[in-house]
Design a protein around this motif. Structure first.
Motif, PDB file in Angstrom:
ATOM      1  N   GLN A  58       0.842  -1.203   0.000  1.00 18.10           N
ATOM      2  CA  GLN A  58       0.000   0.000   0.000  1.00 18.10           C
ATOM      3  C   GLN A  58       0.869   1.243   0.000  1.00 18.10           C
ATOM      4  OE1 GLN A  58      -3.334  -0.225   2.709  1.00 18.10           O
ATOM      5  NE2 GLN A  58      -3.202  -2.442   2.643  1.00 18.10           N
ATOM      6  N   LYS A  59       0.222   2.366  -0.286  1.00 16.00           N
ATOM      7  CA  LYS A  59       0.911   3.655  -0.382  1.00 16.00           C
ATOM      8  C   LYS A  59       2.121   3.536  -1.322  1.00 16.00           C
ATOM      9  CE  LYS A  59      -0.477   5.555   4.069  1.00 16.00           C
ATOM     10  NZ  LYS A  59      -1.536   6.395   3.501  1.00 16.00           N
ATOM     11  N   VAL A  60       1.881   2.937  -2.482  1.00 17.60           N
ATOM     12  CA  VAL A  60       2.984   2.719  -3.439  1.00 17.60           C
ATOM     13  C   VAL A  60       3.257   4.008  -4.217  1.00 17.60           C
ATOM     14  CG1 VAL A  60       3.824   1.329  -5.376  1.00 17.60           C
ATOM     15  CG2 VAL A  60       2.364   0.282  -3.629  1.00 17.60           C
ATOM     16  N   THR A  61       4.513   4.406  -4.223  1.00 22.30           N
ATOM     17  CA  THR A  61       4.922   5.614  -4.940  1.00 22.30           C
ATOM     18  C   THR A  61       6.235   5.315  -5.674  1.00 22.30           C
ATOM     19  OG1 THR A  61       6.150   6.338  -2.994  1.00 22.30           O
ATOM     20  CG2 THR A  61       3.930   7.259  -3.262  1.00 22.30           C
ATOM     21  N   TYR A  62       6.588   6.210  -6.583  1.00 24.07           N
ATOM     22  CA  TYR A  62       7.924   6.074  -7.188  1.00 24.07           C
ATOM     23  C   TYR A  62       8.515   7.444  -7.452  1.00 24.07           C
ATOM     24  CZ  TYR A  62       5.534   6.854 -11.663  1.00 24.07           C
ATOM     25  OH  TYR A  62       4.786   7.376 -12.672  1.00 24.07           O
ATOM     26  N   GLU A  63       9.840   7.439  -7.573  1.00 23.25           N
ATOM     27  CA  GLU A  63      10.551   8.688  -7.851  1.00 23.25           C
ATOM     28  C   GLU A  63      11.533   8.413  -8.989  1.00 23.25           C
ATOM     29  OE1 GLU A  63      13.642  11.697  -5.575  1.00 23.25           O
ATOM     30  OE2 GLU A  63      12.693  10.103  -4.435  1.00 23.25           O
ATOM     31  N   ASN A  64      11.445   9.233 -10.022  1.00 24.88           N
ATOM     32  CA  ASN A  64      12.385   9.073 -11.135  1.00 24.88           C
ATOM     33  C   ASN A  64      13.712   9.738 -10.796  1.00 24.88           C
ATOM     34  OD1 ASN A  64      10.696   7.704 -12.910  1.00 24.88           O
ATOM     35  ND2 ASN A  64       9.758   9.609 -13.618  1.00 24.88           N
ATOM     36  N   LEU A  65      14.801   9.088 -11.180  1.00 22.48           N
ATOM     37  CA  LEU A  65      16.126   9.694 -11.024  1.00 22.48           C
ATOM     38  C   LEU A  65      16.758   9.772 -12.410  1.00 22.48           C
ATOM     39  CD1 LEU A  65      17.435   7.547  -7.996  1.00 22.48           C
ATOM     40  CD2 LEU A  65      16.086   9.648  -7.906  1.00 22.48           C
ATOM     41  N   THR A  66      17.537  10.825 -12.652  1.00 23.05           N
ATOM     42  CA  THR A  66      18.222  11.017 -13.939  1.00 23.05           C
ATOM     43  C   THR A  66      17.251  10.809 -15.110  1.00 23.05           C
ATOM     44  OG1 THR A  66      20.090   9.952 -12.788  1.00 23.05           O
ATOM     45  CG2 THR A  66      20.484  10.619 -15.034  1.00 23.05           C
ATOM     46  N   SER A  67      16.204  11.599 -15.141  1.00 19.43           N
ATOM     47  CA  SER A  67      15.190  11.571 -16.212  1.00 19.43           C
ATOM     48  C   SER A  67      14.510  10.214 -16.370  1.00 19.43           C
ATOM     49  CB  SER A  67      15.811  11.956 -17.564  1.00 19.43           C
ATOM     50  OG  SER A  67      16.381  13.218 -17.502  1.00 19.43           O
ATOM     51  N   GLY A  68      14.460   9.437 -15.322  1.00 14.29           N
ATOM     52  CA  GLY A  68      13.776   8.138 -15.402  1.00 14.29           C
ATOM     53  C   GLY A  68      14.686   7.018 -15.893  1.00 14.29           C
ATOM     54  N   ILE A  69      15.981   7.286 -16.038  1.00 19.98           N
ATOM     55  CA  ILE A  69      16.891   6.173 -16.386  1.00 19.98           C
ATOM     56  C   ILE A  69      16.718   5.094 -15.321  1.00 19.98           C
ATOM     57  CG2 ILE A  69      19.334   5.471 -16.517  1.00 19.98           C
ATOM     58  CD1 ILE A  69      19.932   8.104 -17.912  1.00 19.98           C
ATOM     59  N   VAL A  70      16.612   5.539 -14.071  1.00 16.57           N
ATOM     60  CA  VAL A  70      16.236   4.606 -13.004  1.00 16.57           C
ATOM     61  C   VAL A  70      15.101   5.226 -12.191  1.00 16.57           C
ATOM     62  CG1 VAL A  70      18.550   3.578 -12.781  1.00 16.57           C
ATOM     63  CG2 VAL A  70      17.905   5.473 -11.309  1.00 16.57           C
ATOM     64  N   ALA A  71      14.407   4.379 -11.426  1.00 15.59           N
ATOM     65  CA  ALA A  71      13.352   4.870 -10.523  1.00 15.59           C
ATOM     66  C   ALA A  71      13.437   4.093  -9.220  1.00 15.59           C
ATOM     67  CB  ALA A  71      11.983   4.682 -11.164  1.00 15.59           C
ATOM     68  N   ILE A  72      13.031   4.773  -8.155  1.00 20.60           N
ATOM     69  CA  ILE A  72      12.924   4.084  -6.862  1.00 20.60           C
ATOM     70  C   ILE A  72      11.432   3.922  -6.571  1.00 20.60           C
ATOM     71  CG2 ILE A  72      13.338   4.199  -4.379  1.00 20.60           C
ATOM     72  CD1 ILE A  72      15.818   5.876  -4.927  1.00 20.60           C
ATOM     73  N   HIS A  73      10.988   2.671  -6.446  1.00 16.80           N
ATOM     74  CA  HIS A  73       9.606   2.394  -6.052  1.00 16.80           C
ATOM     75  C   HIS A  73       9.574   2.066  -4.564  1.00 16.80           C
ATOM     76  CE1 HIS A  73       8.753   2.100 -10.368  1.00 16.80           C
ATOM     77  NE2 HIS A  73       7.468   2.065 -10.072  1.00 16.80           N
ATOM     78  N   SER A  74       8.533   2.561  -3.918  1.00 12.47           N
ATOM     79  CA  SER A  74       8.400   2.321  -2.478  1.00 12.47           C
ATOM     80  C   SER A  74       6.974   1.867  -2.178  1.00 12.47           C
ATOM     81  CB  SER A  74       8.700   3.639  -1.747  1.00 12.47           C
ATOM     82  OG  SER A  74       8.144   3.632  -0.456  1.00 12.47           O
ATOM     83  N   GLY A  75       6.839   0.947  -1.230  1.00 14.59           N
ATOM     84  CA  GLY A  75       5.507   0.501  -0.815  1.00 14.59           C
ATOM     85  C   GLY A  75       5.570  -0.002   0.615  1.00 14.59           C
ATOM     86  N   PHE A  76       4.425  -0.064   1.264  1.00 13.38           N
ATOM     87  CA  PHE A  76       4.392  -0.494   2.666  1.00 13.38           C
ATOM     88  C   PHE A  76       3.486  -1.706   2.832  1.00 13.38           C
ATOM     89  CE2 PHE A  76       5.718   3.878   2.764  1.00 13.38           C
ATOM     90  CZ  PHE A  76       6.665   3.917   3.782  1.00 13.38           C
ATOM     91  N   LYS A  77       3.876  -2.582   3.749  1.00 10.59           N
ATOM     92  CA  LYS A  77       2.985  -3.686   4.146  1.00 10.59           C
ATOM     93  C   LYS A  77       2.200  -3.170   5.360  1.00 10.59           C
ATOM     94  CE  LYS A  77       3.144  -8.406   5.992  1.00 10.59           C
ATOM     95  NZ  LYS A  77       3.960  -9.625   6.125  1.00 10.59           N
TER      96      LYS A  77
END
Ligand SMILES: COc1cc(O)cc(C/C=C(\C)CC/C=C(\C)CC/C=C(\C)CC/C=C(\C)CC/C=C(\C)CC/C=C(\C)CC/C=C(\C)CC/C=C(\C)CC/C=C(\C)CCC=C(C)C)c1O
Ligand SMILES: C[S@@+](CC[C@H](N)C(=O)[O-])C[C@H]1O[C@@H](n2cnc3c(N)ncnc32)[C@H](O)[C@@H]1O
Length: 342
Positions: A322-341
């Motif tokens: 739940q509360k899943v979000t993501y953040e693009n780094l370096t124009s989306g070359i990579v992304a960090i996805h985050s979520g909680f149990k």
């Protein structure tokens, strides 16, 4: 992403007849295919290849167990072995290649992952596909730093302590992490071997364990960890949905899932340059530095097969986070996805 009608797994690009949103088709498609596999396919096979319906079904079944290894289509059984070979082959040059390919930028991405995690003394981390330990070492440094800050604050509050007591508090190495631990779990012995060697050379003695294990079938009990990380690993896993479910299982309620992975570039100019760089430069670097063109060709191809930020977010939600979000780094070359149990 499309769901494989027969196995029920999500695949990045395999062409299946059923659209993802069509739940009824999925449901009946799977039931139908189970019936066919269980009783009709063997019978139809006996009259092969003269039976056109049977031939179509068999070819559908064969297709259904296919997945991707870069741009190559392989069976699901084959993929694991091929990925293993890639990392066995690159292990010795892994760290130097990452610095060369990204001009050190991968270090910033990994630092950002730690800042997002912001672990405190006591955090129990599982780093899956942890390879040569880049995330684990950053975690230990970060927690040690946090613990020192906390200790300083406590010492300032206890002004009547003697110098001996103060020195003793600082020197207690066992306690320098405030009880934090990181378990590095990876399927590849060679990657873990390099990781252990690095840990020895850098003097990490406590709070670190190296475990051979598969992201799809983690060798840990339920509800065990505060944080689960996977950096540049999930792209290589055959059944991503299975790995996500395992991540959910081993996290404590309230625990956090964090994934650092290549993603889709959101700027057309950067995208063109990045494509050029990926396909024209990276395999050449792989060949020149590591004598291994193929593994680096797999790297750039596998990046293109991985789902987009939004698609991956949906997969994480499907696994129960739940509360899943993501953040693009370096124009989306990579992304960090985050979520909680929760
Ligand atoms: C087997 O699987 C694996 C093996 C591994 O070793 C590692 C992994 C996991 C991977 C990592 C942990 C990180 C790996 C890093 C990457 C794949 C690279 C990520 C890329 C970047 C951070 C840079 C992004 C690049 C661009 C936006 C495009 C800019 C490109 C250019 C200016 C050059 C364009 C290229 C051509 C026109 C082709 C001809 C050029 C030449 C022959 C000259 C060669 C040029 C260079 C070496 C310059 C390199 C430039 C950069 C790195 C640009 C940096 C600048 C920016 C970020 C804007 C794994 O799974
Ligand atoms: C690109 S490396 C990432 C290493 C490290 N996390 C980092 O950021 O540098 C990918 C790692 O995923 C591991 N891996 C691939 N499939 C896996 C699986 N099914 N279970 C666990 N690890 C896996 C590989 O062995 C390899 O060490």
């Amino acid at each position: 992403m499309q769901r494989d009608v027969l196995s029920g797994y999500w695949h990045p690009t395999v062409n299946m007849a059923a659209p993802r949103s069509c739940a009824l088709w999925d449901y009946y498609g799977r039931r139908w295919s189970r019936v066919m596999r269980g009783c009709w396919l063997p019978r139809l096979r006996s009259s092969w290849p003269g039976n056109p319906l049977g031939a179509r079904l068999l070819s559908q079944q064969n297709q259904a167990t296919k997945t991707h290894f870069g741009f190559e289509t392989v069976s699901e059984e084959e993929k694991g072995g091929k990925v293993y070979q890639v990392f066995e082959s690159v292990a010795k040059n892994y760290d130097v290649m990452n610095d060369m390919m990204s001009l050190g930028i991968h270090r910033i991405w990994k630092d950002l992952l730690l800042w997002k995690m912001h672990p405190f003394p006591g955090t129990q981390l599982l780093d899956v596909a942890g390879g040569t330990g880049d995330i684990a070492f950053r975690f230990l440094n970060y927690v040690q730093g946090q613990h020192q800050i906390k200790q300083k604050r406590q010492l300032r509050a206890q002004q009547n302590l003697s110098w001996e007591e103060i020195a003793q508090k600082y020197q207690n190495e066992e306690d320098s992490l405030g009880g934090s631990q990181v378990m590095v779990c990876d399927i590849n012995k060679e990657m873990l071997k390099i990781g252990r060697q690095k840990a020895c050379a850098r003097g990490y003695k406590t709070g670190l364990a190296w475990i051979l294990g598969d992201a799809e079938e983690l060798p840990f009990d339920d509800d065990k960890f505060d944080v689960y990380t996977i950096a540049f690993g999930i792209r290589n896993v055959t059944h991503i949905d299975q790995a996500l479910q395992e991540a959910h299982r081993v996290l404590k309620p309230g625990g956090r899932f964090l994934c650092l992975e290549f993603s889709q570039v959101n700027n057309p100019l950067v995208s063109r340059l990045y494509d050029l760089y990926s396909f024209q430069v990276i395999p050449v670097l792989g060949e020149v530095i590591a004598g291994d063109w193929k593994s680096y060709q797999y790297l750039v191809e596998s990046i293109r097969q991985f789902p987009s930020q939004e698609e991956f977010k949906e997969m994480i939600e499907d696994a129960g986070f739940q509360k899943v979000t993501y953040e693009n780094l370096t124009s989306g070359i990579v992304a960090i996805h985050s979520g909680f149990k929760l």
